[in-house]
Motif scaffolding. Structure first.
Motif, PDB file in Angstrom:
ATOM      1  N   GLY A   1      30.840  40.953  43.791  1.00 48.45           N
ATOM      2  CA  GLY A   1      30.972  41.152  45.233  1.00 48.45           C
ATOM      3  C   GLY A   1      32.408  41.422  45.630  1.00 48.45           C
ATOM      4  N   ILE A   2      33.311  40.644  45.071  1.00 45.16           N
ATOM      5  CA  ILE A   2      34.743  40.842  45.324  1.00 45.16           C
ATOM      6  C   ILE A   2      35.176  42.207  44.827  1.00 45.16           C
ATOM      7  CG2 ILE A   2      37.062  40.035  44.673  1.00 45.16           C
ATOM      8  CD1 ILE A   2      35.870  37.175  44.585  1.00 45.16           C
ATOM      9  N   GLY A   3      34.581  42.640  43.700  1.00 44.05           N
ATOM     10  CA  GLY A   3      34.935  43.924  43.096  1.00 44.05           C
ATOM     11  C   GLY A   3      34.637  45.125  43.981  1.00 44.05           C
ATOM     12  N   GLN A   4      33.826  44.946  45.015  1.00 46.46           N
ATOM     13  CA  GLN A   4      33.561  46.027  45.965  1.00 46.46           C
ATOM     14  C   GLN A   4      34.726  46.211  46.942  1.00 46.46           C
ATOM     15  OE1 GLN A   4      29.832  45.008  47.799  1.00 46.46           O
ATOM     16  NE2 GLN A   4      28.667  45.187  45.901  1.00 46.46           N
ATOM     17  N   ILE A   5      35.605  45.192  47.016  1.00 51.06           N
ATOM     18  CA  ILE A   5      36.724  45.228  47.969  1.00 51.06           C
ATOM     19  C   ILE A   5      38.074  45.258  47.258  1.00 51.06           C
ATOM     20  CG2 ILE A   5      37.697  44.136  50.039  1.00 51.06           C
ATOM     21  CD1 ILE A   5      35.152  42.380  50.143  1.00 51.06           C
ATOM     22  N   ALA A   6      38.157  44.544  46.130  1.00 53.99           N
ATOM     23  CA  ALA A   6      39.424  44.354  45.431  1.00 53.99           C
ATOM     24  C   ALA A   6      39.293  44.770  43.963  1.00 53.99           C
ATOM     25  CB  ALA A   6      39.838  42.883  45.509  1.00 53.99           C
ATOM     26  N   GLU A   7      40.434  44.942  43.313  1.00 59.81           N
ATOM     27  CA  GLU A   7      40.442  45.201  41.871  1.00 59.81           C
ATOM     28  C   GLU A   7      40.437  43.869  41.140  1.00 59.81           C
ATOM     29  OE1 GLU A   7      43.405  46.987  38.418  1.00 59.81           O
ATOM     30  OE2 GLU A   7      43.532  47.862  40.448  1.00 59.81           O
ATOM     31  N   CYS A   8      39.386  43.612  40.366  1.00 52.45           N
ATOM     32  CA  CYS A   8      39.258  42.350  39.638  1.00 52.45           C
ATOM     33  C   CYS A   8      39.925  42.470  38.265  1.00 52.45           C
ATOM     34  CB  CYS A   8      37.797  41.962  39.485  1.00 52.45           C
ATOM     35  SG  CYS A   8      36.965  41.650  41.062  1.00 52.45           S
ATOM     36  N   VAL A   9      40.643  41.431  37.883  1.00 56.17           N
ATOM     37  CA  VAL A   9      41.408  41.432  36.634  1.00 56.17           C
ATOM     38  C   VAL A   9      41.065  40.176  35.846  1.00 56.17           C
ATOM     39  CG1 VAL A   9      43.713  41.547  35.613  1.00 56.17           C
ATOM     40  CG2 VAL A   9      43.270  42.656  37.826  1.00 56.17           C
ATOM     41  N   ASP A  10      40.785  40.322  34.569  1.00 57.98           N
ATOM     42  CA  ASP A  10      40.348  39.203  33.734  1.00 57.98           C
ATOM     43  C   ASP A  10      41.543  38.522  33.077  1.00 57.98           C
ATOM     44  OD1 ASP A  10      38.807  37.397  32.385  1.00 57.98           O
ATOM     45  OD2 ASP A  10      38.172  38.781  30.821  1.00 57.98           O
ATOM     46  N   ILE A  11      42.106  37.538  33.794  1.00 57.71           N
ATOM     47  CA  ILE A  11      43.186  36.700  33.271  1.00 57.71           C
ATOM     48  C   ILE A  11      42.787  35.253  33.552  1.00 57.71           C
ATOM     49  CG2 ILE A  11      45.638  36.049  33.502  1.00 57.71           C
ATOM     50  CD1 ILE A  11      46.223  38.872  34.471  1.00 57.71           C
ATOM     51  N   SER A  12      43.109  34.338  32.671  1.00 52.02           N
ATOM     52  CA  SER A  12      42.800  32.927  32.896  1.00 52.02           C
ATOM     53  C   SER A  12      43.591  32.400  34.086  1.00 52.02           C
ATOM     54  CB  SER A  12      43.137  32.100  31.657  1.00 52.02           C
ATOM     55  OG  SER A  12      43.087  30.705  31.963  1.00 52.02           O
ATOM     56  N   ILE A  13      42.908  31.723  35.024  1.00 45.35           N
ATOM     57  CA  ILE A  13      43.614  31.167  36.176  1.00 45.35           C
ATOM     58  C   ILE A  13      44.412  29.922  35.801  1.00 45.35           C
ATOM     59  CG2 ILE A  13      41.941  32.118  37.812  1.00 45.35           C
ATOM     60  CD1 ILE A  13      40.807  29.263  38.142  1.00 45.35           C
TER      61      ILE A  13
END
Length: 424
Positions: free
Chosen positions: A36-48
């Motif tokens: 859902g977030i990916g429809q608005i923002a660029e999602c990046v796979d990094i450990s938080i």
């Protein structure tokens, strides 16, 4: 501006959705995000949990502001790491986030600064905790001191239940080191409410009040969850109660933290019991609540990015924060079995139809699988609706969620029931 949001649940989807409305914003990143977030923002796979990697990403991508959603990165010192790198981040430092990270610290701070809360005692061994419970009797509340993903609280109606909770936390280590110390609290009666506030460490601006529904099933039955739905505003928080909480809880807490050398900036969440003797603090959280964020931020008329910048820069007193005169309701659609064991990977259908019906569908426990969105957590979706009244918002949210389907989904059918009862 280039904004980075840390987290991947319904709260973060709401934050990204609201931040995207700001005319200041050109690009939004989210780590790790969700479909859902990916429809608005660029999602990046990094450990938080990897502070160094997050700082490096923000620096490399020229991020102007980072917004930290979950509690773990805050208690892990992510805001400190960003500050050390000369980067702006919204949220409290590690020292300030201890207000959520340690229930014993929070209770002792409230006791020292006369902030109203339940009576309590802190224990590091099970035998002493049980002796105290035997002496004081039940009902009583047993809390793991550290972070336990919202599950480290047991409201024990009998002494045997309280003993079992102590054993679960201290002997069985159900929550790991978080349960090595427990807080035993007086049982409070009344109506619960949540009040979040923006703060720059000096000025406190309360948000719209909300009420969460923690129990899994209708009628407030079943086990505690991370929250099955919420609504705002909460009628129990009258204008008089709101002012009381501001004067007796929120402002004193921020002042106390500053006096303790732990300047608190960001979002301060007060979980309250509104009792006959006035409001008392059940707990503090050091970040936006989930699912409270899903109903509070849709009612914010002001630019969220401007408010967050003022909190970081210490200029909140110069800003008027404006709210819409409306109501919002969020119904959580959960996986079958939640908050116990549940399946993942089930296809979700109907999100777009629910949105066309006037709802905002904030994704929480979801993942992308080929061309479909599938379940990937206990709380899967937050179906949120906004309307002039709570009754209208309830009807709108429940009508919209009828469009959504996935295997074994369950949701409460009585969200906002206390508000509705007050109307009748």
């Amino acid at each position: 501006m280039r904004i980075l949001v840390i987290g991947g649940g319904g709260r973060e989807h709401t934050l990204v959705w609201k931040i995207a409305m700001s005319p200041k914003v050109g690009k939004i990143y989210c780590i790790p995000g969700n479909p859902g977030i990916g429809q608005i923002a660029e999602c990046v796979d990094i450990s938080i949990a990897d502070n160094a990697a997050l700082v490096d990403f923000a620096r490399t991508n020229h991020v102007d502001l980072t917004v930290v959603g979950p509690e773990l990165p805050l208690t892990n010192g992510l805001v400190d790491a960003f500050a050390a790198a000369g980067l702006k981040a919204f949220g409290p430092t590690r020292a300030a986030a201890e207000l959520e990270g340690s229930k014993a610290f929070a209770k002792e701070l409230m006791q020292k600064y006369a902030i109203p809360t339940a009576g309590f005692a802190v224990f590091t061994d099970a035998a002493s905790a049980k002796a105290f419970i035997r002496k004081t009797g039940a009902p009583v509340v047993v809390k793991a001191d550290g972070l336990a993903a919202g599950k480290g609280v047991v409201v024990a109606m009998t002494i045997d239940e309280a003993f079992a909770a102590v054993d679960m936390m201290m002997r069985d280590q159900a929550f790991g080191l978080a349960g090595s110390r427990v807080v035993i609290e007086e049982y409070l009666t009344g109506e619960e409410a949540s009040l979040l506030a923006f703060t720059d460490g000096y000025t406190v601006v309360p948000m719209i009040s909300a009420q969460d529904h923690k129990r899994a099933y209708d009628g407030d039955q079943g086990p505690n969850t991370g929250g099955m739905g919420t609504y705002a505003p909460a009628p129990v928080v009258t204008p008089a109660v709101l002012e009381q909480v501001r004067q007796q809880v929120l402002q004193p807490a921020v002042d106390a933290m500053r006096q303790e050398g732990r300047l608190y900036r960001g979002c301060l969440y007060a979980g309250l019991m509104i009792s006959e003797k006035g409001p008392k603090v059940i707990e503090f959280n050091a970040r936006f609540g989930d699912p409270e964020t899903q109903v509070v931020l849709p009612l914010l008329a002001s630019d969220l990015v401007t408010v967050m910048e003022a909190c970081i820069d210490g200029t909140l007193a110069d800003l008027e924060v404006v709210w819409e005169d409306q109501a919002a309701v969020c119904v959580v659609m959960a996986a079958g079995g939640y908050p116990g064991s549940y399946a993942t990977g089930d296809v979700i259908s109907g999100i777009e139809r629910a949105e066309q019906a006037g709802a905002m569908v904030f994704q929480a426990g979801t993942a992308a699988k080929e061309e479909t969105i599938v379940t990937n957590g206990g709380r899967v979706l937050g179906v949120t609706a906004k309307a002039p009244t709570i009754k209208a918002a309830v009807e709108k949210a429940y009508a919209a969620l009828q469009e959504i389907n996935f295997i074994d989904m369950h949701y409460r059918r009585d969200i906002a029931h206390r508000a509705m009862e007050k109307r009748s």
